[in-house]
Motif scaffolding. Structure first.
Motif, short mmCIF file in Angstrom:
data_model
loop_
_atom_site.label_atom_id
_atom_site.label_comp_id
_atom_site.label_asym_id
_atom_site.label_seq_id
_atom_site.Cartn_x
_atom_site.Cartn_y
_atom_site.Cartn_z
N LEU A 70 0.85 -1.19 0.00
CA LEU A 70 0.00 0.00 0.00
C LEU A 70 0.88 1.24 0.00
O LEU A 70 1.83 1.35 0.78
CB LEU A 70 -0.91 0.00 1.23
CG LEU A 70 -1.84 -1.21 1.34
CD1 LEU A 70 -2.45 -1.30 2.74
CD2 LEU A 70 -2.94 -1.14 0.29
N LEU A 71 0.57 2.19 -0.86
CA LEU A 71 1.40 3.37 -1.06
C LEU A 71 1.14 4.42 0.02
O LEU A 71 -0.01 4.75 0.33
CB LEU A 71 1.13 3.97 -2.44
CG LEU A 71 2.03 5.12 -2.89
CD1 LEU A 71 3.48 4.64 -3.04
CD2 LEU A 71 1.53 5.71 -4.21
N LEU A 72 2.23 4.93 0.59
CA LEU A 72 2.15 6.00 1.58
C LEU A 72 2.71 7.29 0.98
O LEU A 72 3.69 7.25 0.26
CB LEU A 72 2.94 5.61 2.83
CG LEU A 72 2.35 4.50 3.68
CD1 LEU A 72 3.38 3.99 4.68
CD2 LEU A 72 1.11 5.03 4.41
N PRO A 73 2.05 8.42 1.31
CA PRO A 73 0.94 8.57 2.27
C PRO A 73 -0.46 8.39 1.68
O PRO A 73 -1.44 8.50 2.41
CB PRO A 73 1.12 10.02 2.74
CG PRO A 73 1.68 10.72 1.54
CD PRO A 73 2.58 9.73 0.87
N LYS A 74 -0.58 8.10 0.38
CA LYS A 74 -1.88 8.06 -0.27
C LYS A 74 -2.84 7.05 0.35
O LYS A 74 -4.03 7.34 0.51
CB LYS A 74 -1.69 7.74 -1.76
CG LYS A 74 -2.97 7.76 -2.57
CD LYS A 74 -2.69 7.47 -4.04
CE LYS A 74 -3.97 7.50 -4.86
NZ LYS A 74 -3.72 7.23 -6.30
N GLN A 75 -2.36 5.87 0.71
CA GLN A 75 -3.24 4.82 1.25
C GLN A 75 -3.02 4.60 2.74
O GLN A 75 -3.05 3.48 3.24
CB GLN A 75 -3.01 3.52 0.47
CG GLN A 75 -3.41 3.60 -1.00
CD GLN A 75 -3.12 2.32 -1.75
OE1 GLN A 75 -1.96 2.03 -2.06
NE2 GLN A 75 -4.16 1.55 -2.05
#
Length: 266
Positions: A70-75
């Protein structure tokens, strides 16, 4: 392929700039599922902020990271569902007035009510109670904490626990929800050499069982993947070029705390 249990963690040029300067910057690393990752650095170097950022609880300003694919900070919201916090001062502290049994009972209740699928809530009460007790027992066994050995068994207050016992309890509470990643702050704070070895052995055993562990410390053990929030000792005397627009890094805990508060409001 991403592990169904432990969460892989990686970062590239990951950084956070607060109102008074950079909290941490240029963090780049990659860890496999089920690894023990030690976030090493002196107090005030952004260790806790990095820990919270990688678990989706603080929004960063530079680069990117991934936790469990999961991509941070987007998710970040999705990351919070798979990453649990152990002890983090000011965020997930134990209540000193609660007993060990009260902490465990409360966490099991919350997990059963909000962390379980709907079909589990439709099971008979006795089944739900048995499942909660089994989850608690499994978590306690994983951290090597037997409430029966405490001064007042499960009725022992948190304020009466030794530092290592409190660490074991905090990690057990995190494990009740069966997370893919557990984050621990100040791992080696106020521990003797022998206790420090036991603390790292505890976290290593959790990682070996499949759960990825992020642990903040002042000195990393030899069997962990090390991520530093400050230059290594041999690099400490190397000065970086500073232009007119260079932003000073926080040099005191007060400055880091200000950046911490600002980032959490973002």
């Amino acid at each position: 392929m991403e592990s169904p249990h432990g969460a892989a963690v990686s970062a590239e040029d990951f950084g956070l700039e607060g109102p008074r300067g950079r909290v941490f910057r240029n963090v780049t690393f990659s860890a496999e599922p089920g690894e023990l990752v030690a976030i090493e650095g002196p107090s005030g170097s952004g260790r806790t902020c990095l820990l919270l950022a990688l678990t989706g609880r603080m929004r960063t300003t530079e680069g990117h990271a991934e936790t469990g694919g999961l991509l941070l900070p987007k998710q970040a919201a999705a990351v919070r569902r798979i990453a649990a916090l152990g002890p983090v001062p000011g965020v997930s502290e134990l209540d000193p007035a609660f007993t060990v049994a009260e902490h465990l009972g409360e966490r099991a209740l919350l997990q059963g009510r909000y962390g379980s699928p709907l079909r589990a809530l439709l099971r008979p009460r006795a089944e739900r109670r048995a499942a909660a007790e089994a989850r608690v027992d499994e978590a306690l066994e994983a951290v090597g904490l037997d409430p029966a050995t405490l001064p007042k068994s499960g009725r022992t207050s948190v304020r009466d626990l030794e530092r290592l016992e409190a660490l074991r309890l905090s990690v057990a509470l995190a494990l009740i929800g069966k997370p893919r990643l557990v984050a621990v702050d100040d791992t080696d704070l106020k521990l003797s050499d022998a206790e420090r070895e036991q603390a790292w052995a505890l976290l290593r055993s959790v990682a070996d069982a499949g759960t990825t562990v992020l642990a903040v410390c002042s000195e990393a053990p030899g069997n962990a993947r090390v991520v530093r929030t400050a230059p290594a000792p041999e690099e400490a005397d190397v000065e970086e070029p500073a232009g007119e627009d260079a932003t000073p890094e926080p040099t005191t805990e007060k400055e880091t705390a200000d950046a911490f508060a600002e980032a959490r409001r973002a």
